[in-house]
Motif scaffolding. Sequence first.
Motif, PDB file in Angstrom:
ATOM      1  N   ALA A 114      10.271  -3.380 -56.114  1.00 40.63           N
ATOM      2  CA  ALA A 114       9.066  -3.186 -55.296  1.00 40.63           C
ATOM      3  C   ALA A 114       7.954  -4.150 -55.691  1.00 40.63           C
ATOM      4  O   ALA A 114       7.297  -4.751 -54.830  1.00 40.63           O
ATOM      5  CB  ALA A 114       8.575  -1.745 -55.431  1.00 40.63           C
ATOM      6  N   ILE A 115       7.739  -4.318 -57.000  1.00 42.67           N
ATOM      7  CA  ILE A 115       6.678  -5.216 -57.456  1.00 42.67           C
ATOM      8  C   ILE A 115       6.958  -6.652 -57.030  1.00 42.67           C
ATOM      9  O   ILE A 115       6.073  -7.356 -56.528  1.00 42.67           O
ATOM     10  CB  ILE A 115       6.522  -5.133 -58.985  1.00 42.67           C
ATOM     11  CG1 ILE A 115       5.923  -3.785 -59.377  1.00 42.67           C
ATOM     12  CG2 ILE A 115       5.636  -6.272 -59.501  1.00 42.67           C
ATOM     13  CD1 ILE A 115       5.833  -3.562 -60.871  1.00 42.67           C
ATOM     14  N   LEU A 157       5.339 -10.771 -50.635  1.00 45.69           N
ATOM     15  CA  LEU A 157       4.760 -10.572 -49.312  1.00 45.69           C
ATOM     16  C   LEU A 157       3.277 -10.950 -49.305  1.00 45.69           C
ATOM     17  O   LEU A 157       2.798 -11.612 -48.381  1.00 45.69           O
ATOM     18  CB  LEU A 157       4.923  -9.112 -48.880  1.00 45.69           C
ATOM     19  CG  LEU A 157       6.353  -8.651 -48.554  1.00 45.69           C
ATOM     20  CD1 LEU A 157       6.362  -7.155 -48.252  1.00 45.69           C
ATOM     21  CD2 LEU A 157       6.913  -9.435 -47.371  1.00 45.69           C
ATOM     22  N   VAL A 158       2.572 -10.521 -50.359  1.00 43.04           N
ATOM     23  CA  VAL A 158       1.147 -10.837 -50.457  1.00 43.04           C
ATOM     24  C   VAL A 158       0.927 -12.338 -50.578  1.00 43.04           C
ATOM     25  O   VAL A 158       0.079 -12.923 -49.890  1.00 43.04           O
ATOM     26  CB  VAL A 158       0.511 -10.114 -51.662  1.00 43.04           C
ATOM     27  CG1 VAL A 158      -0.924 -10.590 -51.887  1.00 43.04           C
ATOM     28  CG2 VAL A 158       0.526  -8.605 -51.444  1.00 43.04           C
ATOM     29  N   THR A 195       5.721 -19.941 -52.629  1.00 50.13           N
ATOM     30  CA  THR A 195       5.189 -19.055 -51.598  1.00 50.13           C
ATOM     31  C   THR A 195       3.875 -19.549 -51.000  1.00 50.13           C
ATOM     32  O   THR A 195       3.789 -19.841 -49.805  1.00 50.13           O
ATOM     33  CB  THR A 195       4.982 -17.643 -52.163  1.00 50.13           C
ATOM     34  OG1 THR A 195       4.123 -17.713 -53.316  1.00 50.13           O
ATOM     35  CG2 THR A 195       6.301 -17.023 -52.571  1.00 50.13           C
ATOM     36  N   VAL A 196       2.849 -19.648 -51.843  1.00 45.85           N
ATOM     37  CA  VAL A 196       1.519 -19.995 -51.341  1.00 45.85           C
ATOM     38  C   VAL A 196       1.455 -21.438 -50.833  1.00 45.85           C
ATOM     39  O   VAL A 196       0.993 -21.703 -49.728  1.00 45.85           O
ATOM     40  CB  VAL A 196       0.452 -19.775 -52.435  1.00 45.85           C
ATOM     41  CG1 VAL A 196      -0.926 -20.178 -51.910  1.00 45.85           C
ATOM     42  CG2 VAL A 196       0.439 -18.321 -52.870  1.00 45.85           C
ATOM     43  N   VAL A 197       1.927 -22.370 -51.660  1.00 36.35           N
ATOM     44  CA  VAL A 197       1.791 -23.785 -51.304  1.00 36.35           C
ATOM     45  C   VAL A 197       2.843 -24.249 -50.298  1.00 36.35           C
ATOM     46  O   VAL A 197       2.518 -24.688 -49.189  1.00 36.35           O
ATOM     47  CB  VAL A 197       1.845 -24.672 -52.572  1.00 36.35           C
ATOM     48  CG1 VAL A 197       1.727 -26.145 -52.177  1.00 36.35           C
ATOM     49  CG2 VAL A 197       0.720 -24.292 -53.528  1.00 36.35           C
ATOM     50  N   LEU A 198       4.134 -24.155 -50.672  1.00 36.51           N
ATOM     51  CA  LEU A 198       5.185 -24.694 -49.808  1.00 36.51           C
ATOM     52  C   LEU A 198       5.358 -23.886 -48.521  1.00 36.51           C
ATOM     53  O   LEU A 198       5.251 -24.428 -47.413  1.00 36.51           O
ATOM     54  CB  LEU A 198       6.507 -24.747 -50.570  1.00 36.51           C
ATOM     55  CG  LEU A 198       7.704 -25.327 -49.797  1.00 36.51           C
ATOM     56  CD1 LEU A 198       7.360 -26.705 -49.261  1.00 36.51           C
ATOM     57  CD2 LEU A 198       8.926 -25.404 -50.705  1.00 36.51           C
ATOM     58  N   LEU A 199       5.619 -22.585 -48.660  1.00 33.35           N
ATOM     59  CA  LEU A 199       5.800 -21.768 -47.458  1.00 33.35           C
ATOM     60  C   LEU A 199       4.515 -21.709 -46.631  1.00 33.35           C
ATOM     61  O   LEU A 199       4.560 -21.684 -45.399  1.00 33.35           O
ATOM     62  CB  LEU A 199       6.234 -20.348 -47.848  1.00 33.35           C
ATOM     63  CG  LEU A 199       7.681 -20.197 -48.339  1.00 33.35           C
ATOM     64  CD1 LEU A 199       7.953 -18.756 -48.760  1.00 33.35           C
ATOM     65  CD2 LEU A 199       8.667 -20.624 -47.252  1.00 33.35           C
ATOM     66  N   GLY A 200       3.377 -21.702 -47.329  1.00 36.51           N
ATOM     67  CA  GLY A 200       2.102 -21.690 -46.609  1.00 36.51           C
ATOM     68  C   GLY A 200       1.906 -22.939 -45.779  1.00 36.51           C
ATOM     69  O   GLY A 200       1.469 -22.884 -44.625  1.00 36.51           O
ATOM     70  N   SER A 201       2.245 -24.083 -46.363  1.00 41.92           N
ATOM     71  CA  SER A 201       2.106 -25.349 -45.641  1.00 41.92           C
ATOM     72  C   SER A 201       3.052 -25.415 -44.441  1.00 41.92           C
ATOM     73  O   SER A 201       2.679 -25.859 -43.355  1.00 41.92           O
ATOM     74  CB  SER A 201       2.391 -26.523 -46.583  1.00 41.92           C
ATOM     75  OG  SER A 201       1.459 -26.542 -47.648  1.00 41.92           O
TER      76      SER A 201
END
Length: 212
Positions: A41-42, A48-49, A137-143
């Motif tokens: 879960a963590i 997801l966040v 997550t934040v950088v690659l998937l976000g871009s």
Amino acid sequence: MWSSAAAGLGLGLGLIVAIGAQNAHVLRYGLRRERVGLVVAICAVSDLVLIAVGAAGVGTVIAASPTLTVVMTLLGAVVLVAYGAAAARRAVRGDGTLVVDGTAPVAARPDGRAAAMTVAATTLALTWLNPHVYLDTVVLLGSLAAGQGDGRWWFAAGAGVGSVLWFTALGYGAALLRPVFARPVAWRVLDAVIAVVMVAIAAGLVMGLAEG
């Protein structure tokens, strides 16, 4: 819409399936059948966040700050080395507490709130203090999500589903390997591999900074 979601799912799985700190941690607890739901879960909720944060455009802010990148990388390397050292110690000592039949000594398998908090703290540290998680997550998937235009949130949703599916399968599917880990030597080998992977990732992070 659906094409963006499918692209996010495929890329999300492609990134997360690679061996890393989170996967090794989830696998270990899945094999032991200890706090599996908590660990899964963590990791899943954290992903997801972070994916949502990336899709919102925060990844570009992090990538544009060299100081923040260096601090995050060094902190993450320290966490990975510490976790790797703990795994190496278990491999050398051959702790007999790592059994698969649920009969480990109470001292080694603490029950109750204190144990849950310890597992949660370790899982959170390996997730939120790990630069690789932010890069993926934040950088690659976000871009990449930003490149989807109006479908960026569908892309993010697909990547999120991939993350949840993977961690759930890894945590609960690890039980299929329990016969292999009925032998103490198998646990020592697993911990040795985890130690090498953690230290290698940390070294790669530091070397990346030096080359940069």
